[in-house]
Design a protein around this motif. Structure first.
Motif, PDB file in Angstrom:
ATOM      1  N   LEU A   1       0.827  -1.193   0.000  1.00  0.00           N
ATOM      2  CA  LEU A   1       0.000   0.000   0.000  1.00  0.00           C
ATOM      3  C   LEU A   1       0.868   1.252   0.000  1.00  0.00           C
ATOM      4  O   LEU A   1       0.590   2.197  -0.727  1.00  0.00           O
ATOM      5  N   GLU A   2       1.921   1.242   0.816  1.00  0.00           N
ATOM      6  CA  GLU A   2       2.808   2.401   0.858  1.00  0.00           C
ATOM      7  C   GLU A   2       3.409   2.678  -0.504  1.00  0.00           C
ATOM      8  O   GLU A   2       3.555   3.827  -0.903  1.00  0.00           O
ATOM      9  N   GLU A   3       3.740   1.627  -1.237  1.00  0.00           N
ATOM     10  CA  GLU A   3       4.294   1.777  -2.578  1.00  0.00           C
ATOM     11  C   GLU A   3       3.247   2.362  -3.524  1.00  0.00           C
ATOM     12  O   GLU A   3       3.541   3.210  -4.359  1.00  0.00           O
ATOM     13  N   ALA A   4       2.006   1.943  -3.373  1.00  0.00           N
ATOM     14  CA  ALA A   4       0.934   2.398  -4.263  1.00  0.00           C
ATOM     15  C   ALA A   4       0.632   3.880  -4.088  1.00  0.00           C
ATOM     16  O   ALA A   4       0.271   4.554  -5.038  1.00  0.00           O
ATOM     17  N   ILE A   5       0.791   4.404  -2.879  1.00  0.00           N
ATOM     18  CA  ILE A   5       0.499   5.825  -2.684  1.00  0.00           C
ATOM     19  C   ILE A   5       1.711   6.695  -2.982  1.00  0.00           C
ATOM     20  O   ILE A   5       1.651   7.908  -2.841  1.00  0.00           O
ATOM     21  N   GLY A   6       2.774   6.096  -3.423  1.00  0.00           N
ATOM     22  CA  GLY A   6       3.931   6.775  -3.992  1.00  0.00           C
ATOM     23  C   GLY A   6       4.422   8.034  -3.314  1.00  0.00           C
ATOM     24  O   GLY A   6       4.197   9.124  -3.793  1.00  0.00           O
ATOM     25  N   GLY A   7       5.110   7.903  -2.225  1.00  0.00           N
ATOM     26  CA  GLY A   7       5.767   9.042  -1.602  1.00  0.00           C
ATOM     27  C   GLY A   7       4.886   9.852  -0.669  1.00  0.00           C
ATOM     28  O   GLY A   7       5.309  10.859  -0.140  1.00  0.00           O
ATOM     29  N   CYS A   8       3.667   9.432  -0.462  1.00  0.00           N
ATOM     30  CA  CYS A   8       2.753  10.175   0.408  1.00  0.00           C
ATOM     31  C   CYS A   8       2.612   9.504   1.774  1.00  0.00           C
ATOM     32  O   CYS A   8       1.727   9.851   2.532  1.00  0.00           O
ATOM     33  N   GLU A   9       3.484   8.548   2.048  1.00  0.00           N
ATOM     34  CA  GLU A   9       3.341   7.762   3.273  1.00  0.00           C
ATOM     35  C   GLU A   9       3.209   8.604   4.531  1.00  0.00           C
ATOM     36  O   GLU A   9       2.424   8.291   5.401  1.00  0.00           O
ATOM     37  N   GLN A  10       4.002   9.661   4.635  1.00  0.00           N
ATOM     38  CA  GLN A  10       4.002  10.437   5.876  1.00  0.00           C
ATOM     39  C   GLN A  10       2.648  11.091   6.126  1.00  0.00           C
ATOM     40  O   GLN A  10       2.177  11.128   7.252  1.00  0.00           O
ATOM     41  N   ARG A  11       2.007  11.590   5.075  1.00  0.00           N
ATOM     42  CA  ARG A  11       0.700  12.221   5.254  1.00  0.00           C
ATOM     43  C   ARG A  11      -0.349  11.206   5.669  1.00  0.00           C
ATOM     44  O   ARG A  11      -1.296  11.536   6.362  1.00  0.00           O
ATOM     45  N   TYR A  12      -0.213   9.959   5.230  1.00  0.00           N
ATOM     46  CA  TYR A  12      -1.224   8.950   5.473  1.00  0.00           C
ATOM     47  C   TYR A  12      -0.784   7.894   6.475  1.00  0.00           C
ATOM     48  O   TYR A  12      -1.462   6.892   6.635  1.00  0.00           O
ATOM     49  N   GLU A  13       0.316   8.126   7.161  1.00  0.00           N
ATOM     50  CA  GLU A  13       0.900   7.103   8.022  1.00  0.00           C
ATOM     51  C   GLU A  13      -0.107   6.490   8.986  1.00  0.00           C
ATOM     52  O   GLU A  13      -0.217   5.279   9.110  1.00  0.00           O
ATOM     53  N   ARG A  14      -0.902   7.300   9.662  1.00  0.00           N
ATOM     54  CA  ARG A  14      -1.831   6.731  10.641  1.00  0.00           C
ATOM     55  C   ARG A  14      -3.030   6.075   9.990  1.00  0.00           C
ATOM     56  O   ARG A  14      -3.697   5.251  10.576  1.00  0.00           O
ATOM     57  N   LYS A  15      -3.325   6.416   8.745  1.00  0.00           N
ATOM     58  CA  LYS A  15      -4.455   5.815   8.037  1.00  0.00           C
ATOM     59  C   LYS A  15      -4.075   4.532   7.307  1.00  0.00           C
ATOM     60  O   LYS A  15      -4.934   3.739   6.973  1.00  0.00           O
TER      61      LYS A  15
END
Length: 86
Positions: A1-15
């Motif tokens: 999933l982290e790979e799929a959201i491509g570089g946005c992990e920090q914004r969505y970390e808790r989600k």
């Protein structure tokens, strides 16, 4: 999933953990489709907000900076199902 959201992990970390729990059985292609659908929902939401802003103003305003919301993911989850269920 982290790979799929491509570089946005920090914004969505808790989600990410919530989304991961809701996507049991999804393969990488399913997750990419989910993220694309959520992005499409974001664009539709922001463009409709932009239309409302333009109707209220004499001169068009730029579309506000967009980010995929939790609601966008919820809508996407209702529309995208894993390949194994098809």
């Amino acid at each position: 999933l982290e790979e799929a959201i491509g570089g946005c992990e920090q914004r969505y970390e808790r989600k990410i953990s919530q989304i991961s729990a809701a996507t049991s059985g999804f393969v990488a292609a399913d997750l990419v489709g989910l993220v694309k659908e959520a992005a499409l929902q974001c664009v539709l939401r922001c463009s409709s907000q932009s239309i409302l802003i333009e109707e209220e103003c004499e001169s068009p305003k730029p579309i506000p900076k967009a980010s995929i919301s939790e609601q966008d993911f919820k809508i996407a989850l209702s529309r995208v199902e894993p390949l194994c269920k098809k």
